[in-house]
Write an enzyme that holds these catalytic residues in place. Structure first.
Site, PDB file in Angstrom:
ATOM      1  N   VAL A 205      23.178   2.923  15.943  1.00  0.00           N
ATOM      2  CA  VAL A 205      23.464   2.994  17.380  1.00  0.00           C
ATOM      3  C   VAL A 205      22.507   2.049  18.099  1.00  0.00           C
ATOM      4  CG1 VAL A 205      23.541   4.518  19.390  1.00  0.00           C
ATOM      5  CG2 VAL A 205      23.904   5.474  17.109  1.00  0.00           C
ATOM      6  N   HIS A 206      23.012   1.170  18.925  1.00  0.00           N
ATOM      7  CA  HIS A 206      22.084   0.360  19.734  1.00  0.00           C
ATOM      8  C   HIS A 206      22.674  -0.156  21.035  1.00  0.00           C
ATOM      9  CE1 HIS A 206      24.228  -2.987  17.757  1.00  0.00           C
ATOM     10  NE2 HIS A 206      23.867  -3.684  18.817  1.00  0.00           N
TER      11      HIS A 206
END
Ligand code: UD1
Ligand code: UDP
Length: 360
Positions: A205-206
């Site tokens: 996730v980013h």
């Protein structure tokens, strides 16, 4: 012919590695590799150069982190200086980061021709910085290397001249073919984490829309914790996400039961991807790598630029609005497969790109 290549963020090192190799094999070409310094931690940058067998960049502009405008502006000024010194025939840019836009803009303003690898992708969501970067870069480019049919259609719909657009396939597919074997020999991370005989889910996730929104961040991590009741869940944490979790003040609670790691080097990442039961991600590159390694994917977003992964059934879009929704989507994806096809070319996108760029 002199080409200045601009890179700066993690996915660009992977894409540039295969294109630089093809450029090196082409007689009469001098490539000057410029690193903007957008990513700078060893695990976000240095490790890719060593593992991918790349020459170190000719220069690192060390712009570091900042707000959208400040970071892009610092890059623009520094890249302009490099271009004034180097006087290249082409500037080569990749993907959709701030480094991409700064490279394209600096070149266009100096009347240096721009070639864009991974042109034509669209989310049709202008609130993403990446969408702004892609659209502007495509419209500043003389050569548009599209990875997919959908990308070609997007470029034509926006009125870009068809003679500039070349469907070459995806350089990340080339990279996957080249490095999968290397990773199989050199990375033992699944074994080191005790996961060789264990069914696990890999999650990354980013995206700003997930990390900078506390409700979505919570839905993702609480969803992953639910999945962790049935499967091991491994999460290599992007520094942006590590920071966002810390800011919630309850990072340890939100990640309890998950196997957190630092960002992985590329070979460890490939190895972890290819052994996973499901990959859950908001990354563009990781969605495709899931497909390359035959692993079902859950994309934690409203939309994807890689629409063919959804239509062929390899990928399901799951906006992370509730923990239940995230967990359900991941658990439902276990054991599924999509239709197989040559979605991303023949594995020679880099060679085709270089042939068009250098021989016309
Ligand atoms: C950038 C790209 C995104 C791409 C991603 C790949 C833009 C607008 N975004 O997002 O499209 O998918 O790279 O990973 O260009 N940080 C560190 N160490 C580093 C790099 C970053 O600690 O080496 C931290 C900093 O706090 C920084 C934050 O991560 O503010 C975000 O970094 P930044 O490069 O601005 O954006 P990414 O989220 O990495
Ligand atoms: N990647 C990696 N280690 C990680 C996470 C990602 O090597 O911990 C690699 C991944 O295999 C892919 C690329 O980085 O090749 C994707 O980059 P990222 O997800 O940061 O950006 P995006 O593709 O979304 O722009």
């Amino acid at each position: 012919m002199k080409i200045v290549t601009i890179v700066g963020a993690r996915p660009q090192f992977v894409k540039a590695a295969v294109v630089s190799r093809a450029l090196a094999a082409h007689p009469g070409v001098e490539e000057v590799l410029v690193h903007t310094g957008q990513h700078y931690d060893e695990q976000m940058s240095g490790v890719f150069f060593s593992e991918l067998g790349m020459s170190p960049p000719a220069c690192n502009l060390e712009v570091g982190s900042g707000t959208q405008g400040a970071q892009t502006g610092r890059m623009l000024e520094a890249i302009e200086q490099v271009l004034l010194e180097q006087r290249p025939d082409w500037v080569l840019v990749f993907g959709d980061t701030n480094s991409t836009l700064a490279g394209a803009l600096a070149a266009a303003k100096l009347h240096v021709r721009v070639a864009h690898v991974e042109a034509g992708l669209r989310s049709f969501n202008r609130s993403m910085p990446e969408e702004v970067n892609r659209v502007l870069t495509d419209h500043a480019s003389e050569l548009l290397f599209a990875p997919t049919e959908a990308a070609v259609e997007n470029l034509c719909r926006e009125g870009l001249p068809p003679e500039r657009v070349h469907l070459v396939g995806d350089v990340m597919y080339d990279a996957a073919l080249f490095y999968a074997e290397v990773a199989a020999q050199r990375s033992d991370l699944p074994a080191r984490l005790g996961l060789l005989e264990v069914d696990y889910i890999l999650a990354t996730v980013h995206r700003a829309e997930n990390t900078d929104n506390a409700a979505r961040l919570r839905a993702i991590f609480e969803g992953l914790r639910r999945v962790a009741r049935e499967y091991a869940v491994v999460v290599p944490l992007h520094p942006r996400t590590r920071g966002a979790l810390a800011r919630t003040g309850e990072g340890p609670k939100l990640t309890e039961g998950l196997l957190l790691t630092d960002p992985l080097g590329y070979l460890d990442m490939v190895s972890m991807e290819s052994h996973a039961r499901v990959i859950a991600t908001d990354s563009g590159g990781v969605q495709k790598e899931a497909y390359f390694y035959g692993v079902p994917c859950v994309t934690l977003r409203e939309e994807t630029e890689w629409v063919e992964l959804v239509t062929t059934g390899w990928n399901r879009l799951t906006p992370p609005v509730s923990a239940e929704g995230v967990a359900e989507a991941i658990l439902e994806a276990v054991g599924t497969r999509g239709r197989v096809g040559a979605l991303y070319g023949q594995g020679n996108a880099a060679e085709r790109t270089v042939a068009i760029l250098c021989d016309g």
